[in-house]
Design an enzyme around this catalytic site. Structure first.
Site: not given
Ligand SMILES: Nc1nc2c(c(=O)[nH]1)N[C@H]1C(S)=C(S)[C@@H](COP(=O)(O)OP(=O)(O)OC[C@H]3O[C@@H](n4cnc5c(=O)[nH]c(N)nc54)[C@H](O)[C@@H]3O)O[C@H]1N2
Ligand SMILES: Nc1nc2c(c(=O)[nH]1)N[C@H]1C(S)=C(S)[C@@H](COP(=O)(O)OP(=O)(O)OC[C@H]3O[C@@H](n4cnc5c(=O)[nH]c(N)nc54)[C@H](O)[C@@H]3O)O[C@H]1N2
Ligand code: SF4
Ligand SMILES: [Mo]
Length: 755
Positions: A39, A128-129, A313, A350-351
């Site tokens: 990425k 998320c956090m 997560m 995460g973010q």
């Molecule tokens: N099913 C499921 N749903 C989840 C999760 C999951 O594990 N499973 N994880 C949750 C978690 S941990 C997270 S962090 C959330 C993330 O969920 P979101 O925050 O809703 O997802 P993003 O795709 O990161 O959305 C960011 C948006 O900001 C826009 N963007 C990029 N740069 C800028 C900028 O500079 N300004 C503005 N205004 N916009 C910008 C992008 O185009 C995008 O539309 O999702 C949550 N939802």
């Molecule tokens: N490529 C990529 N990288 C990312 C992101 C992305 O969208 N794409 N998003 C970023 C963000 S905002 C986040 S929050 C992180 C998320 O990063 P992760 O949390 O690592 O990823 P996820 O795919 O949300 O979660 C998958 C994990 O959830 C665990 N899990 C499921 N159920 C349970 C349970 O009951 N207990 C425990 N302990 N574990 C369980 C599974 O074992 C699996 O390892 O990634 C960050 N990095």
């Molecule tokens: S900050 Fe995360 S997404 Fe960006 S290059 Fe490093 S590991 Fe990849």
């Molecule tokens: Mo997240």
């Protein structure tokens, strides 16, 4: 700094004719030492998708019509004024993002609290956090990890608690991988619900039934205490024990309320509570072999080994997410494996700026900058003084947290909702309820984004934002490192930074004085924010120090960053006359690969932000998930991510290389389940929960192999909204939803029988 994950890699950006044309990893940045993931390498593309939003759009008679900034901003200001007049500040809300820069977040929090007079500001970081925040706060009185990435170079043992680091924190993963291949006796213990690419480096893989990590963590504590592997002196000097309320509920009701009732207990009482969590009992609950639980406990407790825990997560998105954070940190407190090089509970963010912007600046509905809270009158006074507003302007009650914010919209209590830098109508759980509420026009919705998406389609006004290096910014990563970058390219069309949009609406509401900075806006905003932090243990350096460095880890005192908080060798807040441990029973703390760490002993630890300088070990029981499987809905559905896509796919989906490698969301299934049901890879199944359904292609033996009885679907695909199926239960303490488990059934699309 990379635009994506909380690792916070340093990126060199090449600009030609005003356009970003190349990137490479910054070799001098200590975070990534030149590395990037796929990425990161394709970053320039996120700026130049064909359908980038360039002009403000207003919905007129069902159609979006292009307009100028004045018309759009005037309209927003009119709606704000109407809402304020009719229903007061509580009818306005702002939903922000851990992808906001520090400037954006600071302007937003000041605008809402000191300007509008509402605490209805909450971010996607709630999804998320929040559980990690609640965990650290409840145990140490201060948010965020005590250690840093250097721990990855020093640790002997890595406990990964259900985090898919290989795909989600690839550069940190490769740092551990490096240790595993080059180091001697390095062990990785992975506890997870499904096999992922991360499993490839695990020496031991403990697969537990969803949610039963609560029982396992207690079992490890049980064995550690029973076998005398805990550090008695450390516990005596640095720890108190507490219990809270049991059966707190699952947050499913509207206006759900929960107040914990913490009570101090004695070590004996805690030990008695653990009696139940024998490896034998927990083996039955979790499905993990008794001997594996015992072995993992001994590895964790080995006084000769340095241990880091990592989680994301799996632990946070958990209906008992705060408890699960507490239970991991308990293990580090019991063994004294904390705040020294190679030892500590390290929650991965995460973010890119969930730490820097949301947690540090204070953009959660109950927070003010520097860990202060709106419910504390002293804290409100400090904020009002710096913000130069009447103290009564900042409400003394927390505003709506994310889930309650969208429920309030559905109930018709919100008149105006401004969403920036997040895509909630794809990323919220139980999506149909909240998408319907938006469609019904219950609130006037403003969305600031960079591309059209599943949220902009439901907006009344869409504002085009400048992104990443199209503006100057600062992000704070997982290891408390604050990093700065300068604007490098012009945004397209009329796009403007998020903070600029807020300031302009502010001016139209007579709040221009809040943002009347004379010089460099970003610098002045940061220096004002910095005032909140000085002397609190969260001290930021000056703006110029960040400009001139590759980031610094707070607290920064006299230009010196802090690698290990609470440790006198490294943290100037641990005052020199803190009494030493009576007898440091733990071994000398040696650095990785024979490197001797400064101090040469445990060092002097003082959890100075916690009451009496002592951290809390919490008694937290195992409780089942909010929705359990039954005959009708026999599978647990878990959701998450894949390497090539970022969240809702809006940015990565516009990069051909990434889109091609992960074009659509598929449902990952265990081969044995697939065989039982006669399903093959590539066939389509309908996945059905009590809330919604969606058809996905099946993937068996792909990157992710869920355990039997469970399924995994990523949520990036805007054409296959898996979030329609997700349950909106949340942790009663952190209010973070559990996206990792709900009950579903599946039905092959070409067969009629329900399986
Ligand atoms: N099913 C499921 N749903 C989840 C999760 C999951 O594990 N499973 N994880 C949750 C978690 S941990 C997270 S962090 C959330 C993330 O969920 P979101 O925050 O809703 O997802 P993003 O795709 O990161 O959305 C960011 C948006 O900001 C826009 N963007 C990029 N740069 C800028 C900028 O500079 N300004 C503005 N205004 N916009 C910008 C992008 O185009 C995008 O539309 O999702 C949550 N939802
Ligand atoms: N490529 C990529 N990288 C990312 C992101 C992305 O969208 N794409 N998003 C970023 C963000 S905002 C986040 S929050 C992180 C998320 O990063 P992760 O949390 O690592 O990823 P996820 O795919 O949300 O979660 C998958 C994990 O959830 C665990 N899990 C499921 N159920 C349970 C349970 O009951 N207990 C425990 N302990 N574990 C369980 C599974 O074992 C699996 O390892 O990634 C960050 N990095
Ligand atoms: S900050 Fe995360 S997404 Fe960006 S290059 Fe490093 S590991 Fe990849
Ligand atoms: Mo997240």
């Amino acid at each position: 700094v990379c635009r994506y994950c909380g690792t916070g890699c340093g990126v060199m950006v090449g600009v030609k004719d005003g356009k970003v044309v190349a990137v490479k990893g910054d070799e001098l940045n200590p975070v990534n030492k030149g590395l990037l993931c796929v990425k990161g390498y394709t970053l320039p593309g996120i700026l130049y998708g064909k359908d980038r939003l360039r002009r403000p759009l207003i919905r007129k008679g069902g159609e979006f019509v292009e307009t100028g900034w004045d018309e759009a901003l005037d309209l927003i200001a009119i709606r704000f004024k109407e809402a304020l007049k009719d229903k007061g500040p509580n009818s306005i809300a702002m939903y922000g993002s851990g992808q906001w820069t520090i400037t954006d977040g600071y302007v937003a929090t000041k605008f809402m609290r000191a300007g509008i007079g509402s605490n209805n500001l909450d971010p996607n970081a709630r999804l998320c956090m929040a559980s990690a925040v609640a965990g650290y706060m409840s145990q140490f009185g201060s948010d965020e990890p005590m250690g840093c990435y250097d721990d990855l170079d020093y640790a002997d043992t890595f406990f990964i608690w259900g985090a898919n680091m290989a795909e989600c924190h690839p550069v940190l993963f490769s740092r551990i991988q490096n240790r595993v291949t080059k180091g001697k006796n390095i062990k990785v213990i992975e506890l997870a619900t499904q096999m992922t690419r991360t499993t490839s480096i695990a020496h031991k893989y403990l697969e537990f039934k969803p949610q039963t990590d609560l029982a396992i963590a207690n079992a490890i504590a049980h064995v550690i205490i029973k076998e005398g592997l805990y550090d008695k002196d450390f516990v005596k000097e640095n720890v108190v024990f507490k219990k809270g309320k049991e059966n707190p509920g699952y947050g499913l009701e509207d206006r759900f309320k929960f107040e914990d009732e913490p009570a101090e207990i004695r070590f004996d009482e805690y030990k008695k509570f653990l009696d139940k969590y024998t490896p034998e009992y927990v083996s039955k609950t979790s499905g993990v072999k008794e001997k594996d639980i015992i072995e993992a406990s001994r590895i964790f407790g080995d006084p000769k080994k340095k241990t880091v825990s990592l989680w994301t997560m799996g632990v946070n998105q958990h209906s008992r997410g705060t408890w699960m954070n507490n239970l991991i940190m308990n293990l580090h407190l019991l063994t004294g494996k904390i705040s020294t090089p190679g030892n500590g509970p390290f929650s991965l963010t995460g973010q890119p700026s969930a730490c820097g912007t949301i947690r540090e600046v204070g953009c959660l509905s109950n927070r003010l900058p520097a860990d202060m809270v709106v419910t504390n009158p002293e804290h409100r006074k400090i904020a009002a003084k710096i913000w130069n507003c009447p103290v009564e302007r900042i409400p003394d009650k927390p505003g709506f947290h994310t889930m309650e914010m969208f429920k309030a919209m559905d109930r018709g209590e919100l008149k105006v909702l401004w969403i920036q830098c997040t895509n909630p109508f794809q990323s919220l759980p139980n999506l149909s309820r909240y998408r319907k509420a938006a469609k019904d026009g219950k609130a006037f919705i403003v969305v600031s984004d960079v591309y059209p998406n599943r949220t902009t389609e439901l907006a009344d006004v869409i504002l085009p934002s400048a992104m990443w290096v199209e503006k100057t910014g600062m992000y704070g990563n997982s290891e408390r490192r604050t990093q700065h970058w300068f604007k490098m390219a012009e945004p397209p069309g009329k796009a403007k930074p998020d903070w600029w949009q807020i300031v302009e609406v502010g001016k139209r509401l007579g709040l221009g004085h809040l943002f009347d900075y004379k010089g460099d806006f970003d610098k002045e905003v940061f220096e004002e924010y910095r005032r909140f932090t000085i002397g609190t243990g969260k001290d930021m350096a000056s703006y110029d120090e960040y400009v001139n460095s590759r980031g610094l880890r707070w607290p920064v005192n006299n230009g010196k960053e802090t690698k290990w908080r609470y440790n006198r060798e490294y943290d100037t807040y641990v005052i020199p006359h803190t009494p030493p441990l009576t007898s440091p029973s733990s071994p000398p703390s040696k650095g990785g690969e024979g490197e001797v760490v400064k101090g040469g002993k445990w060092g002097i630890i003082n959890f100075y932000k916690a009451k009496g300088g002592k951290a809390v070990v919490w008694q937290r029981p195992y409780e089942p998930p909010a929705e359990v499987t039954d005959e009708e809905y026999p599978f647990y559905l878990s959701t998450g991510r894949v390497l090539e896509q970022w969240h809702t796919g809006t940015m990565t989906g516009r990069i051909p290389e990434l889109r091609k490698s992960a074009p659509e969301a598929v449902v990952n299934m265990n081969p044995a389940d697939a065989q039982d049901l006669g399903i093959k890879t590539g066939e389509r199944v309908r996945v059905i929960s009590r809330r919604g359904e969606m058809v996905f292609k099946v993937d068996i033996n792909g990157r992710t192999t869920p355990q039997r009885g469970t399924l995994f679907v990523p949520f990036f695909d805007e054409n296959k909204l898996v979030n329609l199926l997700c349950l909106d239960s949340y942790c009663p303490i952190s209010k973070e939803p559990d996206y990792k488990k709900c009950a579903v059934k599946i039905r092959p699309v070409n067969k009629e029988v329900v399986l």
